[in-house]
Enzyme design. Structure first.
Site, PDB file in Angstrom:
ATOM      1  N   ASN A 191       0.823  -1.204   0.000  1.00  7.47           N
ATOM      2  CA  ASN A 191       0.000   0.000   0.000  1.00  7.47           C
ATOM      3  C   ASN A 191       0.863   1.261   0.000  1.00  7.47           C
ATOM      4  O   ASN A 191       2.004   1.259   0.454  1.00  7.47           O
ATOM      5  CB  ASN A 191      -0.915  -0.007   1.229  1.00  7.47           C
ATOM      6  N   LYS A 209       0.574   0.981  16.621  1.00  5.87           N
ATOM      7  CA  LYS A 209       1.117   2.204  16.024  1.00  5.87           C
ATOM      8  C   LYS A 209      -0.012   3.125  15.589  1.00  5.87           C
ATOM      9  O   LYS A 209      -1.036   2.676  15.075  1.00  5.87           O
ATOM     10  CB  LYS A 209       2.001   1.859  14.818  1.00  5.87           C
ATOM     11  N   LYS A 212      -0.856   7.266  13.759  1.00  8.09           N
ATOM     12  CA  LYS A 212      -0.340   8.344  12.924  1.00  8.09           C
ATOM     13  C   LYS A 212      -0.276   9.652  13.711  1.00  8.09           C
ATOM     14  O   LYS A 212      -1.145   9.938  14.549  1.00  8.09           O
ATOM     15  CB  LYS A 212      -1.229   8.538  11.696  1.00  8.09           C
ATOM     16  N   ASP A 237       4.006   7.512  13.988  1.00  6.69           N
ATOM     17  CA  ASP A 237       4.491   7.593  12.614  1.00  6.69           C
ATOM     18  C   ASP A 237       4.027   8.905  11.993  1.00  6.69           C
ATOM     19  O   ASP A 237       2.825   9.141  11.857  1.00  6.69           O
ATOM     20  CB  ASP A 237       3.936   6.402  11.833  1.00  6.69           C
ATOM     21  N   GLU A 267       8.619   7.303  14.138  1.00  4.61           N
ATOM     22  CA  GLU A 267       8.863   6.853  12.764  1.00  4.61           C
ATOM     23  C   GLU A 267       8.784   7.979  11.741  1.00  4.61           C
ATOM     24  O   GLU A 267       7.870   8.807  11.786  1.00  4.61           O
ATOM     25  CB  GLU A 267       7.840   5.764  12.409  1.00  4.61           C
ATOM     26  N   GLU A 316      10.932   2.959   4.935  1.00  8.63           N
ATOM     27  CA  GLU A 316       9.908   2.354   4.088  1.00  8.63           C
ATOM     28  C   GLU A 316       9.812   3.025   2.719  1.00  8.63           C
ATOM     29  O   GLU A 316       9.284   2.436   1.776  1.00  8.63           O
ATOM     30  CB  GLU A 316       8.544   2.390   4.766  1.00  8.63           C
ATOM     31  N   ASP A 324      10.968  -2.117   2.592  1.00  8.43           N
ATOM     32  CA  ASP A 324       9.878  -3.005   2.173  1.00  8.43           C
ATOM     33  C   ASP A 324      10.220  -3.567   0.800  1.00  8.43           C
ATOM     34  O   ASP A 324      10.233  -2.842  -0.193  1.00  8.43           O
ATOM     35  CB  ASP A 324       8.580  -2.208   2.134  1.00  8.43           C
ATOM     36  N   HIS A 344       8.052  -2.478   6.446  1.00  8.37           N
ATOM     37  CA  HIS A 344       6.744  -1.884   6.199  1.00  8.37           C
ATOM     38  C   HIS A 344       5.926  -2.823   5.296  1.00  8.37           C
ATOM     39  O   HIS A 344       6.469  -3.658   4.591  1.00  8.37           O
ATOM     40  CB  HIS A 344       6.950  -0.547   5.488  1.00  8.37           C
ATOM     41  N   GLU A 371       5.355  -5.572  10.039  1.00  5.06           N
ATOM     42  CA  GLU A 371       4.152  -4.759  10.252  1.00  5.06           C
ATOM     43  C   GLU A 371       2.911  -5.593   9.970  1.00  5.06           C
ATOM     44  O   GLU A 371       2.949  -6.564   9.213  1.00  5.06           O
ATOM     45  CB  GLU A 371       4.191  -3.539   9.336  1.00  5.06           C
TER      46      GLU A 371
END
Length: 386
Positions: free
Chosen positions: A53, A180, A182, A210, A236, A262, A289, A319, A338
């Site tokens: 994603n 986690k 945001k 993050d 992050e 990531e 990733d 990630h 993750e």
């Protein structure tokens, strides 16, 4: 032995969620089927792959450049020396023929999606779980028990502190010990959100935050001064992923663990981060990733860079929340992976029946990456292949 066809389709993984930088209301990914002429248990071997994603589907690049190069190559040039299986390194070289160095970005995503499908096919042809195949090839011992953390806590229209706390509690109730959320949209509001979640978690789980690269240096320093007062699992991606000076400056004032990587898509980018980003191998985390960065073939080079810089692969927690990184973690000794318990389905998550216990999952003994063990995902994959 040959690759007969490479199919691609674009799938929506749209959601009304947002991080501090982008929303996911139009997010897509490319699903790949690498069809071979091999047959196992009465079924033609097909390898499946997709990109993580955050970077959208890459159908144009896949159909116009990378898949044709593989299909046009001499089939004998794509197999191993014994002629018993495809060689992912040879397939990767065919994809990258006539590509100039640098300019990673979207190209790395397209190649990574095909590479995932190739490795899935290779392990299926060998009749082994990919994590065991990787351990055998690289002289390690496979450990099917892998640490996972729950990623969520996105900004969402109308989402108040009660809803955020409930979301994080739901992850703890499902067995996660690290969650986690945001941050990066507004520092005062984020302080309230963090404190609400920490009160909810208590001693049951750790919290990571993050910023998704949203902050400039002044903002990042302000956040670092705020966040160092909290017992966070990590801070992050504060700033732009290529701003190594910003990352190094934060290391001077933020004593806690940080995580990034990531959005770095090659072993050269990873090397530059470790040379210039002030990252500390005793506490920080690397999130490269493979599904966004040219695939597992390139990720093996990245791990060589990690080791050469004095880091342990145990400091890598990729990630993406996909099963390929789970297989790599189990086969090559990474620190974990993750997980998106409620998002980006059916592509995220684990095979059916897999339980998160004390923040870990145990990979089942399924040939390939293990997609056949996830009913809603393999149904979509087989629709493309068959």
């Amino acid at each position: 032995m040959r690759i007969v066809e490479i199919r691609e389709t674009t799938h929506s993984i749209a959601s009304p969620i947002a991080n501090a930088y982008v929303d996911f209301s139009a997010m897509t990914l490319s699903l790949i089927a690498v069809v071979t002429d091999e047959v196992r248990d009465g079924r033609r071997v097909v390898g499946y792959g997709f990109n993580s994603n955050g970077r959208y589907g890459q159908g144009g690049l896949i159909r116009e450049r990378f898949a044709p190069r593989v299909l046009e190559a001499d089939p004998d040039s794509l197999v191993n020396d014994a002629g018993t299986n495809l060689d992912p390194h040879h397939v990767w070289a065919a994809m990258m023929r006539n590509e100039k160095p640098g300019g990673h970005g979207e190209r790395s995503v397209a190649v990574g999606a095909i590479d995932m499908a190739v490795w899935d096919a290779v392990a299926k042809i060998a009749g082994k779980p990919l994590f065991r195949l990787l351990a055998e090839r690289h002289g390690g011992t496979a450990d099917p028990r892998v640490f996972v953390y729950a990623a969520g806590g996105y900004y969402y229209p109308g989402k108040d502190l009660g809803a955020l706390r409930g979301e994080m509690r739901s992850y703890v109730d499902r067995g996660y010990t690290v969650v986690k959320m945001k941050i990066g949209a507004d520092i005062a509001e984020d302080a309230r959100r963090i404190e609400a979640v920490l009160r909810e978690l208590g001693s049951d789980a750790r919290l990571a935050v993050d910023a998704n690269g949203r902050l400039d240096l002044e903002q990042a320093i302000a956040y670092a001064r705020l966040l160092r007062e909290y017992p966070l699992f990590w801070f992050e991606e504060a700033g732009d992923p290529l701003d190594y000076a910003l990352q190094a400056a934060l290391a001077e004032i933020y004593p806690g663990p940080m995580a990034t990587g990531e959005n770095l898509f090659s072993h050269q980018d990873a090397r530059n981060l470790l040379r210039h980003g002030g990252m500390r191998p005793d506490r920080d985390w690397l999130q490269f990733d493979c599904a966004l960065s040219y695939g597992l073939v390139e990720y093996l080079r990245t791990l060589d860079v990690v080791r050469a810089a004095g880091w342990s692969p145990r400091r890598c927690i990729p990630h993406g929340g996909h099963q390929l990184s789970l297989a790599i973690a189990a086969g090559l000794g990474l620190g974990g992976n993750e997980s998106y318990p409620d998002l980006f389905q059916p592509f995220g998550g684990f095979p059916d029946g897999t339980r998160v216990e004390d923040g870990h999952v145990v990979l089942p003994e399924l040939p390939g990456i293990g997609f056949e063990g996830k009913a809603d995902l393999i149904r979509v994959m087989r629709d493309l292949a068959e």
